[in-house]
Design an enzyme around this catalytic site. Structure first.
Site, PDB file in Angstrom:
ATOM      1  N   CYS A   1      21.257  32.543  55.804  1.00 23.58           N
ATOM      2  CA  CYS A   1      20.844  33.110  57.093  1.00 23.58           C
ATOM      3  C   CYS A   1      19.497  32.530  57.545  1.00 23.58           C
ATOM      4  O   CYS A   1      18.474  32.763  56.908  1.00 23.58           O
ATOM      5  CB  CYS A   1      20.758  34.630  56.952  1.00 23.58           C
ATOM      6  SG  CYS A   1      19.962  35.478  58.322  1.00 23.58           S
TER       7      CYS A   1
ATOM      8  N   CYS B   1      16.826  35.165  58.504  1.00 22.22           N
ATOM      9  CA  CYS B   1      16.339  35.848  57.295  1.00 22.22           C
ATOM     10  C   CYS B   1      15.200  35.062  56.658  1.00 22.22           C
ATOM     11  O   CYS B   1      14.246  35.646  56.126  1.00 22.22           O
ATOM     12  CB  CYS B   1      17.460  36.004  56.273  1.00 22.22           C
ATOM     13  SG  CYS B   1      18.850  37.018  56.830  1.00 22.22           S
TER      14      CYS B   1
END
Length: 166
Positions: A90, A93
């Site tokens: 991600c 993230c």
């Protein structure tokens, strides 16, 4: 895989241990002794051991190892906990994680941060209804009191943490 899990559990247990009295922990080892040679170089007598001082390991951020670890360190925590549900693949993230860690560290122990990889702990992601990453939960006294999904800037993170602390 089993060796990696054992290593992770060992490191988590070492990091979670409370340090001895004071901020510095003296370490003394025979390996750190410097031998003193006599003029004839025939006898060796060890000198006094030297002490090395270390600082306490920062424990404001930790990785969750399994369900019982989550229960023990997050749900049963007396300190408010920010839980970062993330994934290695991600992109957002990777931006939010360090930003959130920095904001939590600024709180000087008033709040701690748990990191949960959703690929390793799908059961926790399902239990806490995580449908997208990054998802951040604020947990106080075992209850989810706030939540956000997506990336936030530093000011928004500070406000989120101040609301959690009270």
């Amino acid at each position: 895989m089993a060796q990696r899990l054992l290593l992770r559990r060992f490191l988590a247990s070492v990091i979670s241990r409370k340090p001895s009295q004071g901020q510095w922990a003296p370490l003394t080892s025979r390996a750190l002794q410097t031998p003193q040679h006599s003029p004839s170089n025939l006898t060796v007598t060890p000198s006094q051991a030297r002490s090395i001082n270390t600082t306490r390991v920062c424990t404001t951020t930790f990785n969750i190892q399994d369900g019982p670890d989550f229960q023990d360190r997050v749900v049963n925590s007396e300190t408010p906990v920010v839980v970062d549900f993330h994934a290695q693949w991600c992109g957002p993230c990777k931006i939010l994680g360090p930003r959130l860690e920095k904001a939590v560290a600024k709180q000087h122990g008033k709040v701690v941060m748990a990191k949960v990889d959703i690929d390793d702990h799908t059961d926790l992601a399902i239990e806490y209804e995580v449908s997208a990453v990054p998802t951040v939960l604020a947990i106080k006294n075992g209850d989810v009191v706030d939540k956000f999904v997506g990336i936030k800037d530093e000011d928004q993170l500070e406000a989120f943490l101040k609301k959690l602390i009270g």
